[in-house]
Design a protein around this motif. Structure first.
Motif, PDB file in Angstrom:
ATOM      1  N   THR A   1       0.796  -1.237   0.000  1.00 28.15           N
ATOM      2  CA  THR A   1       0.000   0.000   0.000  1.00 28.15           C
ATOM      3  C   THR A   1       0.821   1.275   0.000  1.00 28.15           C
ATOM      4  N   GLY A   2       2.097   1.159   0.358  1.00 25.37           N
ATOM      5  CA  GLY A   2       2.919   2.361   0.468  1.00 25.37           C
ATOM      6  C   GLY A   2       2.790   3.033   1.822  1.00 25.37           C
ATOM      7  N   SER A   3       2.005   2.465   2.715  1.00 29.83           N
ATOM      8  CA  SER A   3       1.877   3.051   4.053  1.00 29.83           C
ATOM      9  C   SER A   3       3.081   2.638   4.885  1.00 29.83           C
ATOM     10  N   ARG A   4       3.283   3.332   5.991  1.00 32.65           N
ATOM     11  CA  ARG A   4       4.415   3.034   6.849  1.00 32.65           C
ATOM     12  C   ARG A   4       4.059   3.361   8.285  1.00 32.65           C
ATOM     13  N   VAL A   5       4.775   2.756   9.212  1.00 33.92           N
ATOM     14  CA  VAL A   5       4.596   3.048  10.629  1.00 33.92           C
ATOM     15  C   VAL A   5       5.238   4.399  10.903  1.00 33.92           C
ATOM     16  N   ASN A   6       4.535   5.266  11.592  1.00 33.88           N
ATOM     17  CA  ASN A   6       5.071   6.570  11.958  1.00 33.88           C
ATOM     18  C   ASN A   6       5.916   6.392  13.214  1.00 33.88           C
ATOM     19  N   MET A   7       7.224   6.464  13.048  1.00 32.36           N
ATOM     20  CA  MET A   7       8.152   6.241  14.151  1.00 32.36           C
ATOM     21  C   MET A   7       8.699   7.559  14.695  1.00 32.36           C
ATOM     22  N   ALA A   8       7.919   8.604  14.625  1.00 29.33           N
ATOM     23  CA  ALA A   8       8.393   9.924  15.068  1.00 29.33           C
ATOM     24  C   ALA A   8       8.757   9.895  16.542  1.00 29.33           C
ATOM     25  N   ASN A   9       9.976  10.268  16.852  1.00 33.78           N
ATOM     26  CA  ASN A   9      10.404  10.340  18.243  1.00 33.78           C
ATOM     27  C   ASN A   9       9.730  11.528  18.920  1.00 33.78           C
ATOM     28  N   GLY A  10       9.331  11.315  20.164  1.00 34.52           N
ATOM     29  CA  GLY A  10       8.711  12.401  20.906  1.00 34.52           C
ATOM     30  C   GLY A  10       7.289  12.690  20.492  1.00 34.52           C
ATOM     31  N   SER A  11       6.643  11.766  19.770  1.00 33.04           N
ATOM     32  CA  SER A  11       5.291  12.044  19.297  1.00 33.04           C
ATOM     33  C   SER A  11       4.308  12.187  20.452  1.00 33.04           C
ATOM     34  N   GLY A  12       4.549  11.473  21.569  1.00 37.73           N
ATOM     35  CA  GLY A  12       3.665  11.614  22.728  1.00 37.73           C
ATOM     36  C   GLY A  12       3.714  13.028  23.281  1.00 37.73           C
ATOM     37  N   ALA A  13       4.919  13.546  23.468  1.00 36.63           N
ATOM     38  CA  ALA A  13       5.078  14.903  23.997  1.00 36.63           C
ATOM     39  C   ALA A  13       4.489  15.932  23.041  1.00 36.63           C
ATOM     40  N   LYS A  14       4.736  15.740  21.739  1.00 39.67           N
ATOM     41  CA  LYS A  14       4.187  16.673  20.747  1.00 39.67           C
ATOM     42  C   LYS A  14       2.666  16.639  20.752  1.00 39.67           C
ATOM     43  N   ASN A  15       2.085  15.451  20.856  1.00 39.42           N
ATOM     44  CA  ASN A  15       0.630  15.336  20.905  1.00 39.42           C
ATOM     45  C   ASN A  15       0.059  16.003  22.148  1.00 39.42           C
ATOM     46  N   TRP A  16       0.695  15.787  23.294  1.00 39.86           N
ATOM     47  CA  TRP A  16       0.204  16.414  24.526  1.00 39.86           C
ATOM     48  C   TRP A  16       0.305  17.933  24.444  1.00 39.86           C
ATOM     49  N   GLU A  17       1.394  18.443  23.896  1.00 39.28           N
ATOM     50  CA  GLU A  17       1.532  19.903  23.771  1.00 39.28           C
ATOM     51  C   GLU A  17       0.427  20.467  22.886  1.00 39.28           C
ATOM     52  N   ALA A  18       0.157  19.809  21.766  1.00 38.93           N
ATOM     53  CA  ALA A  18      -0.891  20.278  20.849  1.00 38.93           C
ATOM     54  C   ALA A  18      -2.262  20.220  21.508  1.00 38.93           C
ATOM     55  N   HIS A  19      -2.540  19.142  22.226  1.00 34.27           N
ATOM     56  CA  HIS A  19      -3.847  19.006  22.886  1.00 34.27           C
ATOM     57  C   HIS A  19      -3.998  20.000  24.046  1.00 34.27           C
ATOM     58  N   LEU A  20      -2.916  20.240  24.785  1.00 33.84           N
ATOM     59  CA  LEU A  20      -2.986  21.224  25.865  1.00 33.84           C
ATOM     60  C   LEU A  20      -3.267  22.615  25.310  1.00 33.84           C
ATOM     61  N   ALA A  21      -2.660  22.948  24.186  1.00 37.84           N
ATOM     62  CA  ALA A  21      -2.925  24.245  23.550  1.00 37.84           C
ATOM     63  C   ALA A  21      -4.382  24.340  23.120  1.00 37.84           C
ATOM     64  N   LEU A  22      -4.919  23.245  22.575  1.00 31.03           N
ATOM     65  CA  LEU A  22      -6.321  23.228  22.161  1.00 31.03           C
ATOM     66  C   LEU A  22      -7.252  23.378  23.363  1.00 31.03           C
ATOM     67  N   VAL A  23      -6.964  22.660  24.449  1.00 32.23           N
ATOM     68  CA  VAL A  23      -7.772  22.767  25.673  1.00 32.23           C
ATOM     69  C   VAL A  23      -7.730  24.194  26.200  1.00 32.23           C
ATOM     70  N   HIS A  24      -6.547  24.774  26.255  1.00 29.61           N
ATOM     71  CA  HIS A  24      -6.395  26.148  26.751  1.00 29.61           C
ATOM     72  C   HIS A  24      -7.212  27.120  25.890  1.00 29.61           C
ATOM     73  N   SER A  25      -7.167  26.918  24.591  1.00 29.68           N
ATOM     74  CA  SER A  25      -7.929  27.769  23.675  1.00 29.68           C
ATOM     75  C   SER A  25      -9.433  27.615  23.896  1.00 29.68           C
ATOM     76  N   ARG A  26      -9.895  26.380  23.991  1.00 28.96           N
ATOM     77  CA  ARG A  26     -11.337  26.143  24.202  1.00 28.96           C
ATOM     78  C   ARG A  26     -11.812  26.701  25.540  1.00 28.96           C
ATOM     79  N   MET A  27     -10.989  26.532  26.570  1.00 33.45           N
ATOM     80  CA  MET A  27     -11.375  27.069  27.881  1.00 33.45           C
ATOM     81  C   MET A  27     -11.411  28.588  27.831  1.00 33.45           C
ATOM     82  N   GLY A  28     -10.529  29.200  27.021  1.00 30.94           N
ATOM     83  CA  GLY A  28     -10.560  30.654  26.852  1.00 30.94           C
ATOM     84  C   GLY A  28     -11.867  31.120  26.247  1.00 30.94           C
ATOM     85  N   VAL A  29     -12.353  30.389  25.256  1.00 25.51           N
ATOM     86  CA  VAL A  29     -13.640  30.722  24.626  1.00 25.51           C
ATOM     87  C   VAL A  29     -14.770  30.576  25.632  1.00 25.51           C
TER      88      VAL A  29
END
Length: 179
Positions: free
Chosen positions: A75-103
């Motif tokens: 299929t041409g698909s691959r496993v995403n082996m990005a290092n630090g993806s957990g931390a990056k995901n949490w940072e993005a979600h925390l920013a989204l939560v902060h934004s929504r709570m601001g609204v």
């Protein structure tokens, strides 16, 4: 698994179904036995374009790797082996939560209304992420600050934090349904 850059999300999700079938049918993938589910075994869980695999042996990890390589070759698909993806995901979600709570903080909500917002807006944003990546300590602190700032509008906290964590009946014997 991650699709080729040219694949669209709906196409990606559709072509993942054969991979799901491969994993579920493969006797070399042991999965984990679900308690209270009549012996059912969980091997794979998918949510939108995220795939989580469950195994209970090193042997199964090797088999999963072989299946992903086989599927990727076709299929041409691959496993995403990005290092630090957990931390990056949490940072993005925390920013989204902060934004929504601001609204929501600009609304004139009662304390009960704010509890409803936290339960129906904030928690669903984080639930799947918390299943995939453990909640880091800094995220717990940031979420606590965001929620308490939202409840008290950044002013004096009229109820001590330890009472806010107490069971409803344990909050000084007062039961108002805020939990």
């Amino acid at each position: 698994m991650s699709a080729l850059p040219t694949a669209t999300l709906p196409t990606h999700v559709l072509f993942m179904e054969p991979f799901t079938g491969l994993v579920r049918r493969d006797p070399g993938v042991d999965g984990v036995r679900l308690l209270g589910a009549a012996g059912e075994i969980l091997k794979i869980q998918q949510y939108a374009d995220d795939t989580t695999l469950f195994v209970s042996s090193v042997r199964s990890l090797g088999r999963i790797r072989a299946l992903t390589d086989l599927f990727g070759a076709g299929t041409g698909s691959r496993v995403n082996m990005a290092n630090g993806s957990g931390a990056k995901n949490w940072e993005a979600h925390l920013a989204l939560v902060h934004s929504r709570m601001g609204v929501w903080s600009r609304q004139r909500l009662s304390l009960t209304g704010k509890v409803v917002v936290v339960r129906s807006v904030l928690l669903p944003l984080l639930l799947h992420l918390a299943y995939v990546f453990p909640v880091p300590a800094h995220a717990k602190i940031a979420l606590t600050r965001t929620v308490f700032r939202f409840f008290w509008c950044g002013r004096y906290e009229y109820v001590r934090q330890e009472l806010m964590y107490a069971p409803v009946a344990g909050a000084g014997g007062v039961s108002r349904g805020y939990h």
